[in-house]
Scaffold this active site. Structure first.
Site, PDB file in Angstrom:
ATOM      1  N   GLU A  45      24.597  -7.894  -3.690  1.00  0.00           N
ATOM      2  CA  GLU A  45      24.567  -6.981  -4.830  1.00  0.00           C
ATOM      3  C   GLU A  45      25.878  -7.154  -5.602  1.00  0.00           C
ATOM      4  OE1 GLU A  45      23.401  -2.286  -5.271  1.00  0.00           O
ATOM      5  OE2 GLU A  45      22.788  -3.366  -3.452  1.00  0.00           O
ATOM      6  N   PHE A  46      25.998  -8.293  -6.277  1.00  0.00           N
ATOM      7  CA  PHE A  46      27.253  -8.687  -6.909  1.00  0.00           C
ATOM      8  C   PHE A  46      27.694  -7.752  -8.027  1.00  0.00           C
ATOM      9  CE2 PHE A  46      25.385 -12.735  -5.398  1.00  0.00           C
ATOM     10  CZ  PHE A  46      26.419 -13.150  -4.574  1.00  0.00           C
ATOM     11  N   PRO A  48      22.122 -13.930  -1.104  1.00  0.00           N
ATOM     12  CA  PRO A  48      21.876 -12.832  -2.048  1.00  0.00           C
ATOM     13  C   PRO A  48      22.671 -11.581  -1.716  1.00  0.00           C
ATOM     14  CG  PRO A  48      20.025 -13.103  -0.549  1.00  0.00           C
ATOM     15  CD  PRO A  48      20.929 -14.270  -0.316  1.00  0.00           C
TER      16      PRO A  48
END
Length: 267
Positions: free
Chosen positions: A36-37, A34
């Protein structure tokens, strides 16, 4: 019988405790990678910089405390290549994808998704689905104490350290500023209100996690998310990250709470 594997997306605002959750999920090795694309601006290839968080602010006593803008390098990836990067970078070998999205990033996500072929629909929910590949489990992390959240944000803006502990010298140079903290409080409240309005509009009932509950029950909460995405809850690790706030942060919080009523600032 094995359960269906599902992606998940942590929905939050900055300094809400979302990093604590996603890093704990990452540590399991089975819950995606995971990141913070959706924070990176195509014009610079970078996340918003301190001065961009204070766009429209003309108070020189705030602006002089912020680093100058870095021009960065524009992101020239095609929409399909960008989507493939998001999908592959967020996935662990077992096929689970994880990511994190802040409300201020939703407009950019929709803009980038609009350029993809074979859209399933318009709006934020369709954009999320079309980028990730299908509907994720939504996990909402929020911090009821927005003053503490804003103080944490203001310190990070000045030190440019968003996780872990900053360099002691640079941290010692961070300056309290009630006006800056107030600006951040308004921003964070607007973002949180945006999420809650979207949940109501879309009829979404996310896994809802308040920061104080997360901090005190981290392993149990990670286990509940693992269960929701079809993974073994027993893989939830013991707490990893240390609390970044310290006595100085607590002093700033107390000072702001004392000054805000007199100065007419939000709390």
């Amino acid at each position: 019988m094995s359960r269906a594997v599902r992606p998940y997306l942590v929905l939050a605002t900055q300094r809400s405790g979302s990093t604590l959750l996603v890093e704990s999920l990452r540590a399991t090795g089975c819950a995606g990678e995971p990141q913070e694309f959706f924070q990176y601006l195509p014009s610079t290839g970078m996340a918003p910089q301190p001065r961009e968080w204070f766009a429209g602010v003309d108070d020189d006593t705030i602006l002089q405390l912020l680093d100058p803008l870095d021009p960065g390098t524009p992101d020239t990836a095609t929409p399909v290549a960008w989507r493939e990067h998001v999908r592959t970078s967020g996935r662990t070998p077992n096929g689970v994808w994880g990511g994190k999205l802040m409300w201020n990033q939703t407009a950019l996500l929709q803009q980038r998704a609009a350029q993809l072929p074979d859209r399933s629909g318009d709006g934020l929910r369709a954009a999320i689905r079309d980028v990730i590949g299908n509907e994720p489990v939504f996990v909402h992390v929020h911090r009821p104490d927005v003053v503490s959240q804003a103080v944490s944000f203001w310190r990070a803006v000045q030190t440019q350290v968003w996780r872990g502990h900053p360099d002691p010298k640079r941290d010692s140079q961070a300056v309290y500023h009630a006006g800056a903290i107030a600006h951040i409080i308004r921003n964070l409240r607007d973002q949180e209100n945006g999420w809650r309005a979207w949940f109501a509009e879309e009829g979404i009932d996310p896994i809802d996690i308040a920061y104080p509950v997360l901090w005190r029950n981290l392993t149990a909460i990670v286990a509940s998310v693992l269960d929701a995405i079809g993974q073994d809850p027993k893989l939830a690790p013991a707490p990893m990250l240390e609390r970044q706030a310290n006595q100085r942060s607590d002093e700033w919080v107390d000072r702001y709470r004392a000054e805000a009523p007199r100065l007419g600032l939000p709390t």
